[in-house]
Design a protein around this motif. Structure first.
Motif, PDB file in Angstrom:
ATOM      1  N   GLN A 848       1.164   2.290 -14.444  1.00 54.19           N
ATOM      2  CA  GLN A 848       2.327   3.070 -14.867  1.00 54.19           C
ATOM      3  C   GLN A 848       2.771   4.060 -13.797  1.00 54.19           C
ATOM      4  OE1 GLN A 848       0.550   3.691 -19.189  1.00 54.19           O
ATOM      5  NE2 GLN A 848       2.601   4.543 -19.072  1.00 54.19           N
ATOM      6  N   ALA A 849       1.967   4.152 -12.712  1.00 53.41           N
ATOM      7  CA  ALA A 849       2.257   5.163 -11.694  1.00 53.41           C
ATOM      8  C   ALA A 849       2.875   4.570 -10.446  1.00 53.41           C
ATOM      9  CB  ALA A 849       0.979   5.897 -11.333  1.00 53.41           C
ATOM     10  N   GLU A 850       3.615   5.434  -9.750  1.00 52.04           N
ATOM     11  CA  GLU A 850       4.098   5.142  -8.402  1.00 52.04           C
ATOM     12  C   GLU A 850       3.522   6.202  -7.488  1.00 52.04           C
ATOM     13  OE1 GLU A 850       8.340   4.884  -8.459  1.00 52.04           O
ATOM     14  OE2 GLU A 850       8.352   3.072  -9.697  1.00 52.04           O
ATOM     15  N   VAL A 851       3.090   5.774  -6.283  1.00 52.96           N
ATOM     16  CA  VAL A 851       2.339   6.674  -5.417  1.00 52.96           C
ATOM     17  C   VAL A 851       2.956   6.712  -4.028  1.00 52.96           C
ATOM     18  CG1 VAL A 851       0.107   7.003  -4.279  1.00 52.96           C
ATOM     19  CG2 VAL A 851       0.167   6.305  -6.657  1.00 52.96           C
ATOM     20  N   THR A 852       2.943   7.909  -3.450  1.00 58.87           N
ATOM     21  CA  THR A 852       3.291   8.071  -2.041  1.00 58.87           C
ATOM     22  C   THR A 852       2.088   8.679  -1.340  1.00 58.87           C
ATOM     23  OG1 THR A 852       5.625   8.434  -2.544  1.00 58.87           O
ATOM     24  CG2 THR A 852       4.835   9.182  -0.391  1.00 58.87           C
ATOM     25  N   VAL A 853       1.646   7.986  -0.286  1.00 55.25           N
ATOM     26  CA  VAL A 853       0.471   8.450   0.459  1.00 55.25           C
ATOM     27  C   VAL A 853       0.915   8.910   1.831  1.00 55.25           C
ATOM     28  CG1 VAL A 853      -1.779   7.820   1.392  1.00 55.25           C
ATOM     29  CG2 VAL A 853      -1.003   6.802  -0.754  1.00 55.25           C
ATOM     30  N   ARG A 854       0.579  10.178   2.137  1.00 48.60           N
ATOM     31  CA  ARG A 854       0.866  10.698   3.471  1.00 48.60           C
ATOM     32  C   ARG A 854      -0.444  10.649   4.270  1.00 48.60           C
ATOM     33  NH1 ARG A 854       2.602  14.360  -0.059  1.00 48.60           N
ATOM     34  NH2 ARG A 854       1.090  15.945   0.634  1.00 48.60           N
ATOM     35  N   ALA A 855      -0.409   9.945   5.392  1.00 53.15           N
ATOM     36  CA  ALA A 855      -1.650   9.736   6.144  1.00 53.15           C
ATOM     37  C   ALA A 855      -1.384   9.812   7.636  1.00 53.15           C
ATOM     38  CB  ALA A 855      -2.255   8.385   5.793  1.00 53.15           C
ATOM     39  N   PHE A 872      -1.258  -3.330  -4.492  1.00 54.14           N
ATOM     40  CA  PHE A 872      -2.280  -4.100  -5.211  1.00 54.14           C
ATOM     41  C   PHE A 872      -3.667  -3.485  -5.029  1.00 54.14           C
ATOM     42  CE2 PHE A 872       0.977  -7.434  -4.290  1.00 54.14           C
ATOM     43  CZ  PHE A 872       1.374  -7.627  -5.607  1.00 54.14           C
ATOM     44  N   VAL A 873      -3.900  -2.933  -3.836  1.00 51.24           N
ATOM     45  CA  VAL A 873      -5.189  -2.284  -3.580  1.00 51.24           C
ATOM     46  C   VAL A 873      -5.320  -0.998  -4.401  1.00 51.24           C
ATOM     47  CG1 VAL A 873      -6.594  -1.141  -1.815  1.00 51.24           C
ATOM     48  CG2 VAL A 873      -5.434  -3.292  -1.297  1.00 51.24           C
ATOM     49  N   LEU A 874      -4.208  -0.252  -4.496  1.00 48.48           N
ATOM     50  CA  LEU A 874      -4.246   0.995  -5.267  1.00 48.48           C
ATOM     51  C   LEU A 874      -4.077   0.751  -6.762  1.00 48.48           C
ATOM     52  CD1 LEU A 874      -2.060   3.291  -2.958  1.00 48.48           C
ATOM     53  CD2 LEU A 874      -4.555   2.980  -2.969  1.00 48.48           C
ATOM     54  N   ILE A 875      -3.713  -0.475  -7.133  1.00 46.68           N
ATOM     55  CA  ILE A 875      -3.430  -0.882  -8.522  1.00 46.68           C
ATOM     56  C   ILE A 875      -2.378   0.050  -9.129  1.00 46.68           C
ATOM     57  CG2 ILE A 875      -4.445  -1.634 -10.711  1.00 46.68           C
ATOM     58  CD1 ILE A 875      -7.095  -1.889  -9.419  1.00 46.68           C
ATOM     59  N   THR A 876      -1.314   0.231  -8.383  1.00 44.23           N
ATOM     60  CA  THR A 876      -0.134   0.963  -8.866  1.00 44.23           C
ATOM     61  C   THR A 876       1.070   0.035  -8.755  1.00 44.23           C
ATOM     62  OG1 THR A 876       0.243   1.865  -6.649  1.00 44.23           O
ATOM     63  CG2 THR A 876      -1.047   3.211  -8.195  1.00 44.23           C
ATOM     64  N   SER A 877       2.136   0.351  -9.484  1.00 44.62           N
ATOM     65  CA  SER A 877       3.307  -0.527  -9.472  1.00 44.62           C
ATOM     66  C   SER A 877       4.116  -0.391  -8.187  1.00 44.62           C
ATOM     67  CB  SER A 877       4.196  -0.214 -10.684  1.00 44.62           C
ATOM     68  OG  SER A 877       3.572  -0.693 -11.866  1.00 44.62           O
ATOM     69  N   ARG A 878       3.964   0.764  -7.543  1.00 45.71           N
ATOM     70  CA  ARG A 878       4.657   0.968  -6.267  1.00 45.71           C
ATOM     71  C   ARG A 878       3.795   1.872  -5.421  1.00 45.71           C
ATOM     72  NH1 ARG A 878       7.474   5.171  -4.640  1.00 45.71           N
ATOM     73  NH2 ARG A 878       8.933   4.984  -2.876  1.00 45.71           N
ATOM     74  N   ALA A 879       3.746   1.616  -4.109  1.00 47.07           N
ATOM     75  CA  ALA A 879       2.982   2.454  -3.195  1.00 47.07           C
ATOM     76  C   ALA A 879       3.765   2.582  -1.896  1.00 47.07           C
ATOM     77  CB  ALA A 879       1.601   1.869  -2.949  1.00 47.07           C
ATOM     78  N   GLU A 880       4.011   3.821  -1.507  1.00 46.66           N
ATOM     79  CA  GLU A 880       4.727   4.080  -0.254  1.00 46.66           C
ATOM     80  C   GLU A 880       3.799   4.824   0.695  1.00 46.66           C
ATOM     81  OE1 GLU A 880       8.841   6.264   1.359  1.00 46.66           O
ATOM     82  OE2 GLU A 880       8.163   6.508  -0.721  1.00 46.66           O
ATOM     83  N   LEU A 881       3.830   4.445   1.954  1.00 47.08           N
ATOM     84  CA  LEU A 881       2.997   5.077   2.960  1.00 47.08           C
ATOM     85  C   LEU A 881       3.874   5.837   3.942  1.00 47.08           C
ATOM     86  CD1 LEU A 881       0.196   5.461   4.372  1.00 47.08           C
ATOM     87  CD2 LEU A 881       0.687   3.354   5.642  1.00 47.08           C
ATOM     88  N   LEU A 882       3.592   7.117   4.121  1.00 50.06           N
ATOM     89  CA  LEU A 882       4.331   7.947   5.080  1.00 50.06           C
ATOM     90  C   LEU A 882       3.378   8.404   6.177  1.00 50.06           C
ATOM     91  CD1 LEU A 882       6.407  10.224   2.658  1.00 50.06           C
ATOM     92  CD2 LEU A 882       7.136   8.117   3.819  1.00 50.06           C
ATOM     93  N   HIS A 883       3.848   8.346   7.395  1.00 49.04           N
ATOM     94  CA  HIS A 883       3.028   8.777   8.524  1.00 49.04           C
ATOM     95  C   HIS A 883       3.249  10.265   8.777  1.00 49.04           C
ATOM     96  CE1 HIS A 883       2.096   9.456  12.826  1.00 49.04           C
ATOM     97  NE2 HIS A 883       1.075   8.642  12.546  1.00 49.04           N
TER      98      HIS A 883
END
Length: 939
Positions: A848-855, A872-883
């Protein structure tokens, strides 16, 4: 709304969730026996290097207990693991069959006055019955072995070969006849081996006794103390003892040559006491004292004192063993009833015929002994104390509770008693012609062999070394009926063995091979000696039962089961008490016969205690019976408990502990069930995908499995099974359950059944299943076989017909593990954030969650490598990666998705409803069902 459940590749397997072990295990055992599984394993392993774990024989008396179960399960784990490691590891179980406990059982059942031959017949029948009872229980534990052809020390061929082993030791000069104090049990009416003695607290009388100086030696004593003459007073050398019954047999006094002794003037006369113990002794006597003189013990050598109530002298002999921890510093010496006493008196020239030995085999003084004849030693104690008081030589009396020798069978006190016995000499050779000059003693050979032996755990080496370094000669003769005879003919006058003894021993062995030990007992000496028979007596003594088991390296490994074995054995495995027992006797016979130990390694396990660390006993009601555990929980749970426990110390067992083991088993079983269920429609030959085409996370799981297998196989080789259980448990729960399988579900369930990505996952799962099943097979033998019925080639296949699984290899495995370690760290942080949303009630499932990861840095690069598969690895419906540039700017933002939920995969996606024919589906599910299928790259 359509029901899309039927469109998913849902798991399915005949492997049940519940093991029902107690009910199903007997059926599996019956199937193993019907299929002759043990013999099939032998055929499959033929030609491999051999590994021989030689079975230390349990005694054929009584039902097995939890200690037996630990012992046999450990052996089975080792034999199975060596088989899977590529060895030919046969297991020949054995039983110890002769000896006193079985004789006692027959006496209880049939009375004490049976004819000897009838008693031996009943003993043999009884041992056979006990073996069958124990065998049934051992097999129930899942122990694989040659149960149809075990070794038994009462087997005629083994009895004959034992006589031949004795002949070898006799030929090499290690066997001699002599008078020596040995452990003697009045109830047994026989000498006891060191291993048959245990220590319990005993309350004993404690007396201080004065021995008056001999009149003829008063001047000699005065000069020893540097005096011109002794005052005109009585003079006593004072001893302290807790065995007043030995005083009638006193023949000397011992002092330490280095101690300072004082001549102390008291109202009761002049007392000789060790300076260090003077104060405590005078306090015990309630006396004041004045020191007249002092001298080293060496000055008192050979000064004569008188026995307190018999008309004989008691000279002073020097002895380094005299201690100053209690008493008076002077020890009374009765050479018939003490090892140190015997050694000192014989060193001073006392002959065997001079040694007084009035205590008979039943513990009663001979009738001829003045004052105390006809009394048992225990009944005589108070009367001897009274006699000492009567003659004015008793300075103090009391009692002392101390650790004292007891018979391990009767639990009654034992004594040292000098008897004419046959010994294996530790430091002497008996002068056989074949002995080379300067040959090493048995003690030297044994200590060298210990240095060359591998010990598991390592502390066993120092323990055994200490026992061998300090042990006396081994008394190997017993005055029993049910045992292998010492078949020597002794000259009636000289007592010496017949000059043709070696030849005669072999002749007797040939007869015993055909008829058993009765062949000796019914033998007419004239049959072998001819005219010499009138001059010789046939020995009636039997061998110490520890000689039976201690020579199985000769009688079994190179005798009855030579074809299934090799010598020396690779491993002996027993409880820690066997440093005094089987390890010990095997070492001595091996070194005497072969000049080396009969084993390359020794493994020692501890004893089983209850949950509070207390010894188990029926009276305490804390006994855990292996039969009851097997009937209630299954032998598999016992096996897992044994493996999971560090056997190098005490093994703790209780209902609560077993309940925890059951939980560990359930978790492992459920993990395996998931693996089986998700490969139910998979055939490695038809559907297998080359490792190069696997997804990145599959490579990671493979690399972790390889590392696990390397650790597990190394731990098996080191016999560290508790580490294996922990590793399997962690791998199943953390690496598989909480990570790989958790992520894999979506790919397994939602992609097309024959999609390359799904088949790659199944190929990885197949290899993991193969590897884990084989890794757990030595421990969880029933469950591994149950799994193999699902994954094996045919119904007759067995996991035990295979070796460790050959896992496929791929390039850059270390880099893959390093990258995924970073991904797992980030994933764990995301899960914490999502748990916060769940606690707030903003989401339920993580999808049910959407995630943004700053790394930043390596973490960013690792996460970026996943591309769109990051979700799929985070098992979230959406995952965004920000540098981000700085590590301090790293972080995670999460929020509930605002999109609709796919009715098939349950992801919340913005493309749900974009397909009019199936408005409940997301675009990914639509293409999986009606199109070419989705493409997965990493997870």
């Amino acid at each position: 709304m359509a029901d899309y459940r039927k469109t998913l590749n849902l798991p399915d397997t005949p492997f049940p969730m519940r093991g029902d072990l107690a009910k199903r295990e007997p059926g599996w055992i019956a199937a193993w026996q019907q299929k002759k599984l043990y013999h099939k394993i032998r055929e499959a392993a033929a030609g491999r290097p051999k590994f021989i774990l030689h079975d230390g024989p349990p005694y054929a008396n009584g039902d097995i207990h939890i200690g037996h179960a630990v012992n046999k399960i450990l052996k089975d784990i080792i034999v199975r693991s060596k088989t899977m490691a590529g060895f030919d590891a046969p297991y020949v179980p054995g039983w110890d069959c002769h000896g006193l406990p079985i004789e006692h059982q027959i006496e209880k059942q049939h009375g004490k006055h049976l004819p000897a031959d009838r008693a031996r017949e009943l003993c043999r029948d009884y041992a056979s019955e006990q073996i069958e009872r124990q065998k049934k229980d051992f097999i129930r534990l899942g122990v694989l072995g040659d149960w149809d052809n075990p070794y038994r020390t009462m087997q005629f061929s083994n009895e004959a070969d034992e006589i031949r082993a004795l002949g070898e030791m006799y030929r090499k000069g290690f066997l001699f006849k002599g008078l020596k104090p040995v452990n003697w049990c009045f109830d047994c009416g026989s000498a006891l081996a060191e291993a048959e003695v245990e220590y319990q607290d005993k309350k004993s009388p404690a007396v201080d006794v004065g021995f008056p100086v001999a009149d003829a030696d008063r001047n000699k004593l005065a000069h020893a103390f540097g005096l011109a003459a002794l005052p005109d007073q009585p003079v006593y050398a004072v001893i302290w003892t807790t065995t007043p019954w030995t005083i009638p047999s006193n023949q000397a006094l011992n002092v330490n040559p280095e101690f300072m002794y004082e001549l102390v003037e008291t109202p009761k006369g002049l007392l000789i006491l060790a300076a260090e113990l003077r104060a405590s002794a005078l306090e015990r006597y309630a006396l004041e004292g004045r020191i007249l003189a002092a001298a080293r013990g060496v000055a008192l050598d050979r000064v004569n004192f008188r026995h307190p109530f018999y008309d004989r002298l008691s000279p002073v002999f020097l002895g380094d063993y005299v201690a100053a921890d209690a008493g008076t510093g002077i020890v009374h010496s009765a050479p018939a009833y003490g090892l140190d006493d015997f050694g000192t008196c014989t060193r001073y020239g006392m002959r065997n015929d001079d040694i007084l030995n009035p205590v008979q085999g039943d513990g009663v003084f001979a009738d001829s002994l003045p004052f105390f004849g006809g009394l048992s030693v225990w009944d005589a104690n108070p009367k001897i104390v009274a006699k000492l008081a009567e003659v004015g030589c008793l300075l103090a009396s009391g009692s002392l509770t101390h650790s004292y020798m007891h018979c391990w069978r009767h639990k009654t006190p034992v004594i040292y008693r000098a008897t004419t016995q046959w010994f294996v000499g530790m430091d002497r050779l008996a002068g056989r012609e074949s002995v080379e000059a300067g040959a090493p003693t048995l003690r030297e050979l044994a200590l060298k062999a210990i240095d060359e032996t591998q010990f598991y755990p390592a502390w066993g080496k120092a323990r055994l070394h200490s026992m061998i370094a300090n042990r006396p000669d081994w008394c190997v003769s017993r005055q029993r009926n049910w045992g292998v005879p010492i078949p020597l003919f002794l000259h009636k006058e000289s007592g010496e063995p017949h000059p043709r003894s070696l030849e005669l021993l072999e002749e007797v062995a040939k007869r015993v091979e055909q008829e058993g030990i009765d062949a000796w007992f019914k033998l007419d000496a004239a049959e072998l000696l001819g005219a010499d028979a009138a001059q010789y007596d046939k020995m009636r003594d039997t061998l110490d039962v520890w000689f039976d088991s201690g020579t199985t390296h000769w009688t079994v490994l190179r005798g009855s089961h030579a074809a299934d074995s090799h010598w020396p054995a690779d491993l002996y495995l027993e409880g820690s008490d066997q440093h005094r027992g089987w390890f010990h006797s095997s070492l001595l016979t091996g070194c005497a016969i072969d000049g080396r130990a009969p084993y390359e390694g020794l493994l020692t396990h501890g004893f089983v205690v209850d949950g509070q660390g207390k010894k188990m006993s029926k009276s305490k009601g804390n006994v855990v019976a292996p039969q009851e555990v097997s009937d209630k929980l299954g032998a598999e749970i016992l096996r897992l408990w044994v493996a999971a426990t560090d056997y190098s110390g005490e093994l703790t067992i209780s209902k609560e502990i077993l309940d925890r083991v059951v939980e560990v088993y359930r978790r492992l079983r459920n993990t395996l069930r998931f693996l089986l269920a998700n490969t139910a429609d998979f055939d490695i030959e038809k559907n297998g995908v080359p490792v190069e085409q696997w997804l990145d996370i599959d490579h990671y799981a493979l690399a972790l499995t390889r590392r696990l297998q390397e650790q597990v196989t190394a731990d098996y080789a080191r016999f560290e099974f508790h580490k294996i259980v922990q590793a399997l448990q962690n791998f199943a729960a953390e690496d598989l359950g909480a990570f790989y399988l958790d992520i894999l579900k979506d790919r397994l369930y939602t992609t097309q059944a024959d999609a390359p990505a799904r088949r790659a996952a199944q190929t990885a799962l197949w290899h993991i299943t193969q590897a884990i099943t084989r890794m757990m097979a030595p421990i969880l033998s029933f469950t591994a076989e149950e799994i193999w019925q699902v994954v094996g080639k045919n119904a007759d296949d067995s996991v035990m017909l295979h070796v460790w699984h050959a896992l496929p290899e791929f390039a850059d495995a270390d880099a893959t593990v390093a990258r995924w370690s970073l991904i797992r760290e980030a994933r764990a942080e995301v899960q914490k954030v999502l748990e916060g949303l769940r606690t707030e009630g903003r989401i339920g499932a993580s999808l049910q969650a959407e995630v943004t990861v700053r790394a930043s840095g390596e973490r960013h690069d690792a996460l970026a490598s996943l591309d769109d598969d990051l979700r799929f690895v985070l098992i979230t419906s959406r995952a965004e990666l920000l540098h981000v540039e700085a590590e301090a700017d790293q972080g995670i933002d999460a929020a509930p998705s605002t999109h609709a939920k796919c009715g098939r995969c349950w992801h919340f996606r913005d493309d749900v409803g974009t397909h009019a024919d199936h408005p409940e589906l997301c675009g990914r599910c639509h293409t999986n069902l009606f199109g070419e299928g989705e493409s997965r790259t990493h997870a």
